[in-house]
Design an enzyme around this catalytic site. Structure first.
Site, PDB file in Angstrom:
ATOM      1  N   LYS A  96       0.852  -1.201   0.000  1.00  0.00           N
ATOM      2  CA  LYS A  96       0.000   0.000   0.000  1.00  0.00           C
ATOM      3  C   LYS A  96       0.878   1.239   0.000  1.00  0.00           C
ATOM      4  O   LYS A  96       1.738   1.398   0.858  1.00  0.00           O
ATOM      5  CB  LYS A  96      -0.899   0.003   1.244  1.00  0.00           C
ATOM      6  CG  LYS A  96      -1.836   1.201   1.299  1.00  0.00           C
ATOM      7  CD  LYS A  96      -2.774   1.114   2.484  1.00  0.00           C
ATOM      8  CE  LYS A  96      -2.268   1.807   3.713  1.00  0.00           C
ATOM      9  NZ  LYS A  96      -2.161   3.259   3.634  1.00  0.00           N
TER      10      LYS A  96
ATOM     11  N   ASP B 283      -3.311   4.134  -2.333  1.00  0.00           N
ATOM     12  CA  ASP B 283      -4.171   4.686  -1.270  1.00  0.00           C
ATOM     13  C   ASP B 283      -4.158   6.217  -1.339  1.00  0.00           C
ATOM     14  O   ASP B 283      -3.543   6.877  -0.519  1.00  0.00           O
ATOM     15  CB  ASP B 283      -3.631   4.172   0.082  1.00  0.00           C
ATOM     16  CG  ASP B 283      -4.433   4.668   1.268  1.00  0.00           C
ATOM     17  OD1 ASP B 283      -5.574   5.132   1.077  1.00  0.00           O
ATOM     18  OD2 ASP B 283      -3.911   4.589   2.395  1.00  0.00           O
TER      19      ASP B 283
ATOM     20  N   LYS C  17      -7.182   8.009  -1.860  1.00  0.00           N
ATOM     21  CA  LYS C  17      -8.516   8.459  -1.383  1.00  0.00           C
ATOM     22  C   LYS C  17      -9.066   9.645  -2.179  1.00  0.00           C
ATOM     23  O   LYS C  17      -9.239  10.746  -1.660  1.00  0.00           O
ATOM     24  CB  LYS C  17      -8.448   8.839   0.103  1.00  0.00           C
ATOM     25  CG  LYS C  17      -7.988   7.720   1.015  1.00  0.00           C
ATOM     26  CD  LYS C  17      -8.039   8.128   2.480  1.00  0.00           C
ATOM     27  CE  LYS C  17      -7.574   7.042   3.415  1.00  0.00           C
ATOM     28  NZ  LYS C  17      -6.126   6.747   3.332  1.00  0.00           N
TER      29      LYS C  17
ATOM     30  N   ASP D 275     -13.572  14.269  -5.359  1.00  0.00           N
ATOM     31  CA  ASP D 275     -13.676  15.447  -6.228  1.00  0.00           C
ATOM     32  C   ASP D 275     -14.984  15.339  -7.007  1.00  0.00           C
ATOM     33  O   ASP D 275     -15.795  14.447  -6.731  1.00  0.00           O
ATOM     34  CB  ASP D 275     -12.447  15.489  -7.165  1.00  0.00           C
ATOM     35  CG  ASP D 275     -12.054  16.914  -7.535  1.00  0.00           C
ATOM     36  OD1 ASP D 275     -12.952  17.688  -7.924  1.00  0.00           O
ATOM     37  OD2 ASP D 275     -10.865  17.255  -7.450  1.00  0.00           O
TER      38      ASP D 275
ATOM     39  N   THR E  66     -11.340   6.796  10.496  1.00  0.00           N
ATOM     40  CA  THR E  66     -11.335   6.359  11.899  1.00  0.00           C
ATOM     41  C   THR E  66     -10.766   7.429  12.829  1.00  0.00           C
ATOM     42  O   THR E  66     -10.843   7.297  14.039  1.00  0.00           O
ATOM     43  CB  THR E  66     -10.547   5.043  12.067  1.00  0.00           C
ATOM     44  OG1 THR E  66      -9.319   5.181  11.373  1.00  0.00           O
ATOM     45  CG2 THR E  66     -11.322   3.872  11.544  1.00  0.00           C
TER      46      THR E  66
ATOM     47  N   ARG F 246       3.819  -1.085  10.620  1.00  0.00           N
ATOM     48  CA  ARG F 246       4.959  -1.147  11.533  1.00  0.00           C
ATOM     49  C   ARG F 246       5.268  -2.507  12.160  1.00  0.00           C
ATOM     50  O   ARG F 246       6.452  -2.844  12.260  1.00  0.00           O
ATOM     51  CB  ARG F 246       4.812  -0.043  12.588  1.00  0.00           C
ATOM     52  CG  ARG F 246       5.106   1.314  11.977  1.00  0.00           C
ATOM     53  CD  ARG F 246       4.561   2.447  12.795  1.00  0.00           C
ATOM     54  NE  ARG F 246       3.110   2.529  12.699  1.00  0.00           N
ATOM     55  CZ  ARG F 246       2.382   3.472  13.284  1.00  0.00           C
ATOM     56  NH1 ARG F 246       2.971   4.379  14.022  1.00  0.00           N
ATOM     57  NH2 ARG F 246       1.077   3.488  13.119  1.00  0.00           N
TER      58      ARG F 246
HETATM   59  O1  C5P Z   1       0.192  -0.859  10.933  1.00  0.00           O
HETATM   60  P1  C5P Z   1       0.413   0.626  10.872  1.00  0.00           P
HETATM   61  O2  C5P Z   1      -0.214   1.351  12.033  1.00  0.00           O
HETATM   62  O3  C5P Z   1       1.863   0.985  10.696  1.00  0.00           O
HETATM   63  O4  C5P Z   1      -0.371   1.066   9.530  1.00  0.00           O
HETATM   64  C1  C5P Z   1      -0.565   2.384   9.255  1.00  0.00           C
HETATM   65  C2  C5P Z   1      -1.235   2.511   7.917  1.00  0.00           C
HETATM   66  O5  C5P Z   1      -2.627   2.213   7.980  1.00  0.00           O
HETATM   67  C3  C5P Z   1      -1.125   3.931   7.376  1.00  0.00           C
HETATM   68  O6  C5P Z   1      -0.848   3.846   5.983  1.00  0.00           O
HETATM   69  C4  C5P Z   1      -2.465   4.516   7.640  1.00  0.00           C
HETATM   70  O7  C5P Z   1      -2.795   5.507   6.708  1.00  0.00           O
HETATM   71  C5  C5P Z   1      -3.376   3.312   7.476  1.00  0.00           C
HETATM   72  N1  C5P Z   1      -4.644   3.516   8.139  1.00  0.00           N
HETATM   73  C6  C5P Z   1      -4.777   3.516   9.507  1.00  0.00           C
HETATM   74  N2  C5P Z   1      -5.994   3.698  10.086  1.00  0.00           N
HETATM   75  C7  C5P Z   1      -7.047   3.913   9.343  1.00  0.00           C
HETATM   76  C8  C5P Z   1      -6.947   3.954   7.973  1.00  0.00           C
HETATM   77  C9  C5P Z   1      -5.708   3.743   7.383  1.00  0.00           C
HETATM   78  O8  C5P Z   1      -3.805   3.370  10.211  1.00  0.00           O
HETATM   79  N3  C5P Z   1      -8.185   4.054   9.925  1.00  0.00           N
END
Ligand code: C5P
Length: 238
Positions: A31, A57, A59, A62, A121, A213
């Site tokens: 992603k 990703d 999003k 428009d 979220t 992460r």
């Molecule tokens: O697993 P980690 O926390 O590192 O993942 C972060 C990723 O998930 C980011 O790319 C973030 O934009 C995406 N993300 C999120 N929560 C959301 C929507 C997307 O953490 N509600």
């Protein structure tokens, strides 16, 4: 086994990204968001060149015609999937979906899946009420927007672990879900607040997981990244 995990390639150098693709392309998809802005659309080709699949990703949100133009540009890049904000409205989503159908047919391109982002979220009921003047609960809005996305022809939505069952019950199990905020038991939560384990999210019926992460920083948990992915996949299939 079909790939279920999107590895979030956030805030990394190009070298790190390509190294991760090389290491993990057989077990996860990738992603990208800030990386696209930093390294340009060539990055998608480079990831493909190494055998990786891409979730773009960005999003989109428009007017319908503009999002249709974005959709054509995305189709040309042959990504696995991309997303648009459901709050862009029914016409916008429908136009994106119809454009992908007709354009990919005309150009003989693989059709990318389109996912809707319902309510971010990072927003809660208070934000909805006070900033947006929306007097519905988050759950009501998510359900409503997921149904609207389905009606507009989208393939699914991105949703939190709390919303998987709600979306599947409203839209049916074939309407796909992608769930971020995933933390295996052996990892720390970082800045994520409402987290769930990969196993629970899959048990609740989600189709795809976004994980960053815990895999990228696997060394923190004394394991290689390939081992972290393997552990997660084992956990899911148990
Ligand atoms: O697993 P980690 O926390 O590192 O993942 C972060 C990723 O998930 C980011 O790319 C973030 O934009 C995406 N993300 C999120 N929560 C959301 C929507 C997307 O953490 N509600």
């Amino acid at each position: 086994m079909e790939k279920k995990i999107f590895l979030a390639l956030d805030n990394l150098s190009k070298k790190e990204i390509l190294q991760l693709v090389e290491e993990l392309k057989d077990t996860v998809m990738f992603k990208i968001n800030d990386a696209f802005t930093k390294f340009g659309p060539e990055l998608i080709e480079e990831i493909h060149g190494k055998g990786g699949e891409v979730f773009l990703d960005l999003k989109f949100h428009d007017i319908p015609n503009t999002v249709a133009n974005y959709s054509k540009a995305v189709a040309e890049k042959k990504v696995f999937c991309f997303n648009v904000h459901c709050l862009g409205g029914f016409e916008m989503m429908k136009k994106a979906s119809e454009t992908i159908d007709s354009y990919c047919k005309e150009k003989n391109l693989r059709k990318p899946l389109i996912f809707g982002v319902t309510i971010l979220t990072s927003m809660d009921e208070k934000t909805l009420k006070e900033e947006m003047q929306v007097n519905y609960s988050v759950e009501e809005m998510v359900k409503h927007l997921a149904l609207l996305a389905k009606k507009a022809g989208l393939n699914g939505v991105v949703c939190s672990s709390k919303e998987i069952k709600l979306v599947k019950e409203a839209c049916g199990k074939d309407f796909l879900t992608i769930t971020p905020g995933i933390r295996p038991q052996w990892s720390v939560s970082d800045d994520q607040k409402r987290i769930t384990t990969p196993k629970k999210a899959v048990q609740d019926g989600t189709d795809f997981l976004v994980i960053g992460r815990p895999i990228i920083q696997a060394e923190k948990y004394n394991m290689k990244r390939t081992k972290a992915v393997k552990k997660i996949l084992q956990e899911i299939s148990l």
